[in-house]
Structures are given as C-alpha cells and as structure tokens.
Design a protein around this motif. Structure first.
Motif, PDB file in Angstrom:
ATOM      1  N   ASP A  66       0.823  -1.211   0.000  1.00 36.28           N
ATOM      2  CA  ASP A  66       0.000   0.000   0.000  1.00 36.28           C
ATOM      3  C   ASP A  66       0.860   1.266   0.000  1.00 36.28           C
ATOM      4  OD1 ASP A  66      -2.464  -1.334   0.077  1.00 36.28           O
ATOM      5  OD2 ASP A  66      -2.313  -1.601   2.244  1.00 36.28           O
ATOM      6  N   ASP A  67       1.947   1.209   0.771  1.00 38.46           N
ATOM      7  CA  ASP A  67       2.759   2.422   0.933  1.00 38.46           C
ATOM      8  C   ASP A  67       4.198   2.161   0.513  1.00 38.46           C
ATOM      9  OD1 ASP A  67       3.672   0.840   3.005  1.00 38.46           O
ATOM     10  OD2 ASP A  67       2.653   1.977   4.562  1.00 38.46           O
ATOM     11  N   HIS A  84       3.604  10.846  -2.391  1.00 36.57           N
ATOM     12  CA  HIS A  84       2.437  10.621  -1.536  1.00 36.57           C
ATOM     13  C   HIS A  84       2.353   9.188  -1.027  1.00 36.57           C
ATOM     14  CE1 HIS A  84       1.043   9.062  -5.404  1.00 36.57           C
ATOM     15  NE2 HIS A  84       0.168   8.368  -4.715  1.00 36.57           N
ATOM     16  N   GLU A  85       3.069   8.269  -1.697  1.00 35.80           N
ATOM     17  CA  GLU A  85       3.038   6.863  -1.266  1.00 35.80           C
ATOM     18  C   GLU A  85       3.864   6.628  -0.010  1.00 35.80           C
ATOM     19  OE1 GLU A  85       3.793   3.880  -4.341  1.00 35.80           O
ATOM     20  OE2 GLU A  85       3.526   5.448  -5.842  1.00 35.80           O
ATOM     21  N   ARG A  87       5.309   6.372   3.564  1.00 37.09           N
ATOM     22  CA  ARG A  87       4.744   6.342   4.915  1.00 37.09           C
ATOM     23  C   ARG A  87       5.416   7.422   5.757  1.00 37.09           C
ATOM     24  NH1 ARG A  87       8.476   4.359   8.408  1.00 37.09           N
ATOM     25  NH2 ARG A  87      10.005   2.834   7.676  1.00 37.09           N
ATOM     26  N   LYS A 107       3.667  13.671   3.899  1.00 35.09           N
ATOM     27  CA  LYS A 107       3.838  13.249   5.287  1.00 35.09           C
ATOM     28  C   LYS A 107       5.272  13.545   5.725  1.00 35.09           C
ATOM     29  CE  LYS A 107       0.735   9.353   4.464  1.00 35.09           C
ATOM     30  NZ  LYS A 107       0.691   7.911   4.166  1.00 35.09           N
TER      31      LYS A 107
END
Length: 592
Positions: A66-67, A84-85, A87, A107
C-alpha cells in the motif's frame, strides 16, 4: 528489525530505472528474500516518467504494498508523482543535480540529497548514477557493498575488470556518502535475515515461454506488441538451441496462420499478442476451430480499446476471448494467477490443444506478464506431454485408391483421429467450410448438425481434464463474503482477506483459472456458501461478474469492485471496498 519493506526508484524512461531496480532485486533475491515488483512505464521508447516498485519480504507475497518506505528519485517529477506513497518516517534519496524540493502536503519524511550524478561523472560516466543510488539505498538498509560484486561481475566482466571495479566503486561511494549523512545504520530499516534458498526471479512472460519449451514447442511466429513481446524475445534465444525457430511476422494475421500451419504439420507452435493483435487473429482462430487444428495463443491483456493504454493493466478482454470469433467453435480460455501457474498452465495449454484439437488461449494481464516475482524452482517431473489422438508415426489401415481418411470422424467424445500431411493412407480434405467426415465440403443439414455437435462435445471433456479450474481458499461454510478474481489480483485479494478476517469477518476467496468452458459446478458450490459475492476485476463493464451470473445465476448477491485507471489494485483498496459492500448492502463500487 522489520520483516518487509517497499523500495521504489523513479525517473525519466531511458536513464537506467529498469537496470537500477534489476540490480537491487537480484541482490535481495540472492540473499533469500521474497520479491514482488511492479514497473510503471510510458508507451514510448525514451522519455516520460517511469518507476519500479519492489516489495521485499522474508515471507512469500504476491502484491505490491500500500505504501512506500524508500523512494530513490532521479528527477523532481518522481518526488511529485510518487512522494504521496511514502509512509510517515519514510526516506527520499534524491539526486542533488536537479535541486530537489519536497511538495506541499507530504507526510513527514527524511530527505537525503545525494550527488548521484556528480559522483557518477567523477567516475567517468553519468550512466553510473544508478550504481551510486544502489549504494545509497544499501547504506539505509545495511546491505554490505560486497553483496553486489557477483552481480556486477555477471553484468560487466565481459567488458573488463576495470569496468567491474568502477561500478563497485560507484556503489561504494553512494554507500559511504549516505552512511555519513545518517551517522550509521538506521535500525528501523534493517530487514530480518532471510533464509538463503534457491529461487527464481522472473516475469510471467518468461515463465510462459519456459513452459512452452518444456511442453515441446519448437516454433513461434509472432509480431511484437506490449506487453507480450518478452515471450518472443525469450524464445528467440532458446528455440534455436533446441532445433526450433522464431519468426517475426509482418502482422498478427500471418503469425496466427503460421502457427496453425505448423500445428497442422504436427509441430507444437504458439503465438503471443495483446488485445489489438488478438482482434486481427479472430478469423483465423475460427479456422483452427472448424478444421480442428490445435493452436496455443497467449493474450497479455492491457488497457484498451484500440491502442488504449498499452503499458497499463486491464482485464477487459474476457468477452472478446470467449465470444470474439464468429460462429460457434469449441475454444478454451485459461487464466493463470501466478508466475508458477504461467509455467504449468503453458504446458497444459499445449496438452489440451492437442487432446481436444482446438484453439487454447492462455490469458494473462500486464501485471502478471511483466511484474517480476520470486518463484520456487519449477518441478519438471510434473511436466507431462499428452498428444491425444495424433496418429503420426503409426501405420494406418490400408485404403482403396479413392477412399479418404475420416479425419473428422464423428466420435462419442467429439475428438477425431488426427494425422499429419504425407502420412500413408491419411489423405483427406482440409477446408474452412463445413465438411463431412473426410473433409469434403458439405452443406447437408443433417451433416452440419452432426459435425457441429461433435465439435462442441469437446468442451465437456475439457472441464473434466483441466485440474484446479478454481483455486479456492474457502474455509467457511457460511462466509460473510466470497471474493473472486482472475490473473494478478490473487495476492492483493489474499492480503485484503487477511485484514478483513482479523476484524472478525468470515471471508472466502476464489481465483478462476479456467474462464471457458466455465467451471459452473465448482463456482456454484462456493457462491452457495457465501451471503455475498464480490468480484474484483480491472475493467469497466464487470465482464467476469456477468460471466458468473450468466453461468450460475445468484445475481442478487453478486457485486463488483472495478478499477480501470491503469493501476493495479492495492490491498487497502480491496479491503475498504469489500468491507463497505458487506456493511452497507447492494451496490456496485468502482475505484477510479
């Protein structure tokens, strides 16, 4: 210490992104880690954003994560497109050459600007920045520089020892620069030690090609097309060593008709293409059907229609492969889900084609065709070659001068005895028009029904012959939901299933490996055990969903989760969609 991580390298197509991922992967594979990779690339020779995302784990897995833990950026677009992927706490290693900047809304991550190009230039060529980036990544992961020596020697020793040492120096310089920035290893990025083991690391197309070789295929006519070309490229290298050959034809029509001709002569042959090429082959596939000539066709699905998105995943050829030919012919469509199944199903495709004397389509999707996975070495003792009622090499009963061989003899199982051209007492007509038992053209109504029924009876035999038409992980007799998929969705569904079950949901999973003839009996048993059925597929028309409804009914409890934006499903997407469907009731959900 961690058990898995996700690493991605991105930049402009043509600047070494693929080789960077390949070197990193080979090193991790040789250490015994399990890998799953997905390559995003543009439909052009050079330029345009491309990236390679590689998941590394101490345990087997069949999905991208997912990340993202680490992003290696050769340009600003990579950071903007893929940042954006990451974590929270993830790492960006960016080439200082383009003055990298973090976009708004990212993030909190650790940002390392590394002079990848500058170091490479100092060593003599900017092409070595991929090696510098490998060293930089290795410093984060704590992988010793010398782990790459065997790989570098395999790649460059033919160019001389100096080239090997320059590349090793590039890795070392990247390692040392980042190691100085971090002040040593970062424990939260250290992978648990893997158990060294012998394993392959290959794409589905290579597995299909290897399966074809193992099955006795010695001829491949084909026209290049993404994402099928690797099947041809692999066999170009291998078949001449075995007395076979590959011909690059002028188009797909020539490819399929050559393949039919070779099989008619008794040689196992295949061709491979994607949606646009398969459209051109449809008339000839009908010819194989009515002349009862075995032929294997590989279809690597991509985004359509027309040229569509040639380098992106889709599963939208289902209807075309089943219904695309005009008229009624027996035809088989096999849909492997893993690289292992690509190998074994390629072998079985040839067996079924010859046993039942019909066209067999081995259908994959772009993710399965081009995504590299670690694979347990294939078990060649499982390879069985079955040629059915082929009488080549046998002495046929003597016939009167004007008597013809009953090549299309009406039989109980629908399969007639088959001979090869020139075989004594095997003379018969071959034509694409309707014919009698000796092949002579015939429009007699009774004969037409007899021949049509004979051909279609083959499908009953295929259903009995094909093993594991549905791969099921279905422990629950009263499941809250049955999740169904084909091709590369298997690993993503498995991960989503695990997350849902941790929350108390009873989830069964079925992966369909034989689309036509449809395994209605097996699927109905699984559907009956579930309150709701959710079919996960990469197309806009819910083609697999409708196929299930058509064959077993139960339409009221069968729903779809669709994605057709060119990107593969992530585990979190399937988890969220299935959870929402089960929680809130009946409606179709679409991920765009």
């Amino acid at each position: 210490m961690i058990s898995q991580l996700s690493w991605k390298v991105g930049g402009q197509q043509g600047e070494g992104i693929e080789s960077t991922g390949e070197i990193f992967s080979m090193a991790m594979n040789r250490m015994g880690y399990h890998l799953y990779s997905y390559r995003h690339f543009s439909s052009r020779i050079k330029g345009g954003h491309t990236n390679n995302k590689i998941r590394v784990s101490t345990q087997p897995m069949r999905a991208i994560s997912d990340d993202l833990d680490i992003l290696v950026a050769f340009d600003q677009e990579t950071i903007d497109f893929n940042g954006h992927e990451l974590r929270e706490g993830g790492i960006i290693i960016a080439d200082a050459k383009f003055n990298p900047k973090l976009p708004d809304g990212l993030k909190p991550v650790r940002f390392f600007t590394v002079p990848l190009s500058e170091i490479a230039d100092e060593l003599g060529t900017s092409l070595m920045k991929n090696m510098v980036s490998i060293g930089a990544s290795s410093a984060i992961l704590g992988i010793p520089v010398e782990s790459y020596r065997v790989i570098v020697e395999d790649m460059f020793l033919r160019k001389g020892e100096k080239v090997v040492e320059k590349n090793m120096d590039a890795i070392r310089r990247g390692f040392e620069f980042v190691n100085e920035l971090t002040g040593g290893q970062l424990p939260e990025f250290q992978l648990d030690k893997a158990d060294p083991q012998k394993q392959l690391f290959l794409i589905g197309n290579d597995a299909i090609a290897l399966g074809a070789v193992a099955a006795g295929c010695r001829f491949m006519p084909a026209y290049p097309i993404t994402p099928a070309s690797e099947v041809m490229e692999y066999l170009i290298k291998k078949l001449p060593k075995l007395g076979g050959t590959v011909i690059q034809t002028e188009d797909e029509i020539a490819a399929i008709t050559m393949a039919i001709g070779a099989n008619f002569a008794g040689a196992r042959s295949l061709t491979a293409s994607a949606g646009p090429g398969l459209s051109l082959m449809m008339e000839a596939i009908g010819l194989a059907g009515i002349t009862e000539t075995p032929v294997v066709i590989v279809n690597t699905q991509r985004g359509g229609p027309s040229t569509g998105m040639p380098t992106k995943i889709e599963q939208s050829d289902v209807n075309a492969m089943i219904y695309g030919t005009h008229g009624d012919i027996p035809k088989v469509v096999i849909t492997p889900s893993t690289v292992e199944e690509c190998f074994y199903d390629a072998v079985e495709a040839f067996n079924i084609a010859e046993e039942y004397q019909l066209p067999v389509i081995l259908m994959t999707d772009l993710t399965l065709s081009l995504g590299k996975q670690t694979v347990v070495p294939f078990d060649y003792s499982q390879v069985e070659i079955r040629r059915g009622k082929l009488l080549a090499g046998q002495e046929l009963p003597e016939k009167e001068q004007n008597d013809l061989f009953k090549r299309y003899e009406v039989t109980e199982d629908g399969v007639s005895p088959r001979v090869i051209p020139g075989q004594k007492y095997g003379l018969h007509h071959v034509t694409g028009v309707e014919h009698d038992q000796t092949g002579r053209p015939s429009e007699n109504a009774a004969n037409r029904v007899q021949q049509m029924d004979k051909r279609m009876r083959k499908m009953e035999g295929v259903l009995k012959t094909f093993k594991n038409a549905v791969t099921a992980d279905a422990p629950h007799d009263d499941a809250d939901v049955l999740v169904v998929g084909i091709n590369s969705t298997i690993g993503t569904i498995q991960e989503a299933k695990g997350r849902l079950e941790k929350e108390g949901m009873k989830v069964n999973h079925a992966q369909i490996r034989l689309l036509h003839p449809f395994p209605a009996e097996e699927m109905k048993a699984l559907v009956d055990k579930a309150k709701k059925v959710v079919v996960v597929e990469h197309n806009a028309q819910a083609q697999v969903t409708n196929l299930i409804k058509q064959n077993i009914g139960n339409a009221e409890k069968i729903e779809s989760v669709l994605k057709y934006d060119g990107n593969p499903f992530l585990p979190k997407e399937i988890y969220a969609e299935v959870k929402e469907l089960v929680k809130h009731g009946d409606y179709e959900r679409v991920s765009k």
